[in-house]
Design a protein around this motif. Structure first.
Motif, short mmCIF file in Angstrom:
data_model
loop_
_atom_site.label_atom_id
_atom_site.label_comp_id
_atom_site.label_asym_id
_atom_site.label_seq_id
_atom_site.Cartn_x
_atom_site.Cartn_y
_atom_site.Cartn_z
N PHE A 179 6.48 -23.52 -20.87
CA PHE A 179 6.76 -24.44 -19.79
C PHE A 179 7.74 -25.51 -20.24
O PHE A 179 7.59 -26.10 -21.31
CB PHE A 179 5.48 -25.13 -19.31
N GLN A 234 1.73 -22.45 -23.66
CA GLN A 234 0.35 -22.48 -23.19
C GLN A 234 -0.31 -21.17 -23.57
O GLN A 234 0.11 -20.10 -23.16
CB GLN A 234 0.29 -22.69 -21.67
N GLU A 239 4.37 -30.58 -31.76
CA GLU A 239 3.22 -30.14 -32.54
C GLU A 239 3.44 -28.79 -33.23
O GLU A 239 2.96 -28.55 -34.33
CB GLU A 239 2.02 -30.05 -31.58
N ARG A 276 7.04 -16.31 -18.86
CA ARG A 276 6.03 -15.52 -19.56
C ARG A 276 6.74 -14.60 -20.53
O ARG A 276 7.44 -13.69 -20.11
CB ARG A 276 5.20 -14.74 -18.55
N ASN A 315 7.87 -23.67 -13.50
CA ASN A 315 6.85 -22.66 -13.26
C ASN A 315 6.67 -21.68 -14.41
O ASN A 315 5.93 -20.71 -14.28
CB ASN A 315 7.14 -21.91 -11.96
N GLY A 358 -7.24 -20.88 -25.02
CA GLY A 358 -7.98 -21.51 -26.10
C GLY A 358 -7.27 -22.67 -26.77
O GLY A 358 -7.90 -23.46 -27.47
N HIS A 359 -5.95 -22.76 -26.53
CA HIS A 359 -5.18 -23.85 -27.15
C HIS A 359 -4.63 -24.82 -26.11
O HIS A 359 -4.25 -25.94 -26.44
CB HIS A 359 -4.02 -23.29 -27.96
N GLY A 360 -4.55 -24.40 -24.90
CA GLY A 360 -3.98 -25.26 -23.88
C GLY A 360 -2.48 -25.44 -24.08
O GLY A 360 -1.80 -24.58 -24.65
N LEU A 361 -1.98 -26.55 -23.62
CA LEU A 361 -0.56 -26.85 -23.72
C LEU A 361 -0.28 -27.51 -25.07
O LEU A 361 -0.89 -28.51 -25.43
CB LEU A 361 -0.15 -27.80 -22.60
N TYR A 377 6.76 -26.83 -23.80
CA TYR A 377 5.39 -26.56 -24.18
C TYR A 377 5.17 -25.05 -24.19
O TYR A 377 5.80 -24.31 -23.46
CB TYR A 377 4.41 -27.14 -23.15
#
Lengths: 117, 111
Positions: free
Chosen positions: A90, A37, A59, A113, A110, A40-43, A35
């Protein structure tokens, strides 16, 4: 220690470079997921894998490549990084596909980034 | 319309307050409803889930689903500073359906 580990935790790369994010799980879970993250879009699901050598798009798969030669590893490669791929990534795993069994939730690492300059 | 919507917050409350976190969803096929908690710089972890409509209680946490209005709530009683995190709702349908998450609500509990 048992669990799901991601490496590196932080990565800065330049536009156009290839970068690989690593994910390793020790539970022998069949399913693994990537995923991203974003605010504004989330996961959002990028790719997932049902077993070794079986992967499928999620997606937002464009610009990403995955492989799964071993059950425990599921690396994510950005073939030519773009600034829009700056995000927190993630990895997650589950014993079965989450919709198949409510008692089989996703277990997340975890995160990595990633900053693309 | 997004499949799942959450107010991003932040929601700031004093310690001991009752907190209500909410989600709305649009897909009638969702049958069970999960809540994940995500601490800063960490991955989400499953907090609790409830199946279909009704309430489910787990310690200070209560999950509530109203399928008729497509509304999901998570209540936290006697909130603690350690509850400060982002809470993501994740409704699910059975089978191999798309996995969706709400964008999360950030909760800050001050001592």
């Amino acid at each position: 220690d048992a669990g799901i580990t991601q490496s590196p935790r932080y990565k800065i790369t330049e536009t156009g470079r290839q970068v690989t994010l690593m994910c390793h799980q020790t539970w022998s879970h069949s399913y693994m997921f990537w995923y991203r993250q974003d605010l504004g879009h989330g996961l959002r699901l990028i790719y997932y894998s049902a077993a070794a050598d079986i992967t499928d798009k999620g997606e937002v798969p464009d610009g990403y490549v995955v492989s799964r030669s071993k059950t425990e590893n599921f690396p994510l490669t950005l073939e030519s990084a773009t600034r829009s791929q700056t995000s927190v990534y993630f990895c997650a795993s589950s014993l079965v596909f989450p919709g198949q069994n409510v008692d089989s939730p996703l277990h997340f690492g975890n995160g990595t980034r990633l900053t693309v300059t | 319309q997004k499949e799942v919507e959450q107010d991003p917050g932040p929601l700031s409350v004093p310690e001991g307050a009752i907190v209500s976190l909410n989600c709305t969803y649009s897909n009638s096929a969702f049958q069970y409803f999960m809540w994940y908690r995500q601490y800063s710089r960490k991955g989400p972890e499953l907090l609790m889930y409830t199946y279909s409509s009704g309430n489910k209680e787990d310690g200070r946490f209560t999950a509530q689903v109203d399928k008729s209005s497509k509304y999901i709530s998570l209540f936290i009683r006697d909130s603690q500073p350690s509850d400060s995190a982002t809470y993501l709702c994740a409704p699910r349908s059975t089978g191999f359906q798309k996995l969706v998450f709400g964008t999360g609500t950030r909760l800050l509990v001050s001592p």
